[in-house]
Design a protein around this motif. Structure first.
Motif, PDB file in Angstrom:
ATOM      1  N   SER A  18      -9.501  28.288  64.706  1.00 14.54           N
ATOM      2  CA  SER A  18     -10.490  27.829  65.621  1.00 14.54           C
ATOM      3  C   SER A  18     -11.237  26.409  65.157  1.00 14.54           C
ATOM      4  CB  SER A  18     -11.675  28.680  65.189  1.00 14.54           C
ATOM      5  OG  SER A  18     -13.038  28.590  65.885  1.00 14.54           O
ATOM      6  N   LYS A  20      -9.326  24.207  63.931  1.00 21.25           N
ATOM      7  CA  LYS A  20      -8.384  23.037  64.211  1.00 21.25           C
ATOM      8  C   LYS A  20      -8.650  22.629  65.799  1.00 21.25           C
ATOM      9  CE  LYS A  20      -3.449  22.561  64.592  1.00 21.25           C
ATOM     10  NZ  LYS A  20      -1.968  23.126  64.549  1.00 21.25           N
ATOM     11  N   GLN A  21      -8.819  23.711  66.549  1.00 22.16           N
ATOM     12  CA  GLN A  21      -9.307  23.629  68.079  1.00 22.16           C
ATOM     13  C   GLN A  21     -10.238  22.594  68.275  1.00 22.16           C
ATOM     14  OE1 GLN A  21      -9.527  27.373  70.259  1.00 22.16           O
ATOM     15  NE2 GLN A  21      -9.238  26.288  72.156  1.00 22.16           N
ATOM     16  N   LYS A  22     -11.331  22.870  67.437  1.00 21.45           N
ATOM     17  CA  LYS A  22     -12.808  22.119  67.698  1.00 21.45           C
ATOM     18  C   LYS A  22     -12.386  20.563  67.401  1.00 21.45           C
ATOM     19  CE  LYS A  22     -16.015  25.790  66.567  1.00 21.45           C
ATOM     20  NZ  LYS A  22     -16.865  26.077  65.433  1.00 21.45           N
ATOM     21  N   GLU A  24      -9.458  19.038  67.387  1.00 24.37           N
ATOM     22  CA  GLU A  24      -8.446  18.559  68.581  1.00 24.37           C
ATOM     23  C   GLU A  24      -9.638  18.161  70.108  1.00 24.37           C
ATOM     24  OE1 GLU A  24      -4.469  20.928  67.700  1.00 24.37           O
ATOM     25  OE2 GLU A  24      -5.608  21.537  69.326  1.00 24.37           O
ATOM     26  N   GLN A  25     -10.576  19.179  70.119  1.00 26.42           N
ATOM     27  CA  GLN A  25     -11.336  18.626  71.226  1.00 26.42           C
ATOM     28  C   GLN A  25     -12.221  17.625  70.788  1.00 26.42           C
ATOM     29  OE1 GLN A  25     -13.453  22.418  71.708  1.00 26.42           O
ATOM     30  NE2 GLN A  25     -11.975  23.315  73.247  1.00 26.42           N
TER      31      GLN A  25
END
Length: 95
Positions: A18, A20-22, A24-25
């Motif tokens: 979670s 990591k996704q933030k 990247e965004q």
């Protein structure tokens, strides 16, 4: 005891991916947003070339002349005034 360990690993993995996704965004947004130097260059361009300035208008219906539309497609990001990509904006309305 094994069930508690499995639950902890699952929660840790969920939190890790979670975050990591933030990240990247956020990095994608930084790439898409203009840098300070790009903003300064745009400001210099808009203040030295003409009386027009990039103010967020992007459509032909928001323009008042061919000269204004041409300034916008040449100097302002994200304009939607040259549907056939021939460098001439607002062909049906002004140019």
């Amino acid at each position: 005891m094994k069930i508690i360990l499995i639950i902890c690993l699952v929660l840790f993995g969920y939190q890790y991916f979670s975050e990591k996704q933030k990240r990247e965004q956020l990095s994608d947004q930084e790439v898409d947003s203009p840098t300070i130097s790009q903003s300064i260059n745009t400001f210099k361009t808009t203040t030295t070339k003409s009386n027009f300035s990039c103010d967020g208008r992007i459509h032909c219906s928001q323009m008042h002349s061919c000269e204004e539309a041409t300034f916008f497609i040449n100097n302002c990001p994200g304009t939607k005034m040259d549907g056939d990509n021939d460098g001439i904006p607002c062909e049906q309305q002004f140019c």
